[in-house]
Design a protein around this motif. Sequence first.
Motif, PDB file in Angstrom:
ATOM      1  N   ARG A  38       8.541   8.732  -0.312  1.00 16.77           N
ATOM      2  CA  ARG A  38       7.404   7.805  -0.439  1.00 16.77           C
ATOM      3  C   ARG A  38       6.104   8.607  -0.621  1.00 16.77           C
ATOM      4  N   GLU A  39       5.990   9.710   0.083  1.00 12.68           N
ATOM      5  CA  GLU A  39       4.792  10.547  -0.024  1.00 12.68           C
ATOM      6  C   GLU A  39       4.612  11.064  -1.457  1.00 12.68           C
ATOM      7  N   GLU A  41       3.634   8.075  -3.765  1.00 10.01           N
ATOM      8  CA  GLU A  41       2.239   7.668  -3.569  1.00 10.01           C
ATOM      9  C   GLU A  41       1.270   8.690  -4.145  1.00 10.01           C
ATOM     10  N   ASP A  46      -1.574   8.032  -7.095  1.00  9.63           N
ATOM     11  CA  ASP A  46      -2.968   8.498  -7.006  1.00  9.63           C
ATOM     12  C   ASP A  46      -3.374   9.325  -8.227  1.00  9.63           C
ATOM     13  N   SER A  77       6.132  -2.400  -5.820  1.00  4.81           N
ATOM     14  CA  SER A  77       6.768  -2.353  -4.515  1.00  4.81           C
ATOM     15  C   SER A  77       7.723  -3.537  -4.463  1.00  4.81           C
ATOM     16  N   LEU A 110       9.466   1.612  -3.457  1.00  7.71           N
ATOM     17  CA  LEU A 110       8.610   1.757  -4.635  1.00  7.71           C
ATOM     18  C   LEU A 110       9.447   2.147  -5.840  1.00  7.71           C
TER      19      LEU A 110
END
Length: 180
Positions: free
Chosen positions: A52-53, A56, A60, A69, A74
């Motif tokens: 997930r990191e 994300e 960005d 989502s 995701l």
Amino acid sequence: MIVVICGPGGVGKGTIARRLAGSLPSAHLARSWTTRPRRPGEGDEAYEFVSREDFESAIDQGMFVEWASFNGRLYGTPRSELERGDPTILEIDVQGARSVRMLELEAAIIGVVPPSFHELERRMRARGDDDAHVESRLAIAANEVEAMIGLADHIVVNDRLERAIDEVAGIVRGAALRPE
């Protein structure tokens, strides 16, 4: 040329997309990213499985042409998949197809629907989805099918896989021959 194949989970859009990509020599199937775990028996080529990191961070950085989502996971298509210059097939959910439409990309959006929700449930269970996942996906599927009616350029009922693949291939061939 961008071909979007969308529909609820378990409808067969992945199988149709893979077979379509295999039958169009110059096309490629875009490899999406996901934060969901790999299903039993699912190959490495199905998705780019990431944390997930990492996902994300990619959001960005503006790396996705579309992302969504869904059920706490995701999913997204990297822009690099569309920048290769060859026809691209996207196998994405209805949210992703809506994002592609909003970007006003030259895309043929093909919605794939099940012959019935009973059959959709059977397919999900056959691929190993647990009860909670099946119930959740079925509840969402009705809304996805309804949304596709106003979104997709074409709707294909996947009642028999070979027939559905032939119908999608015919739509793609027709779109490729259509004058700009």
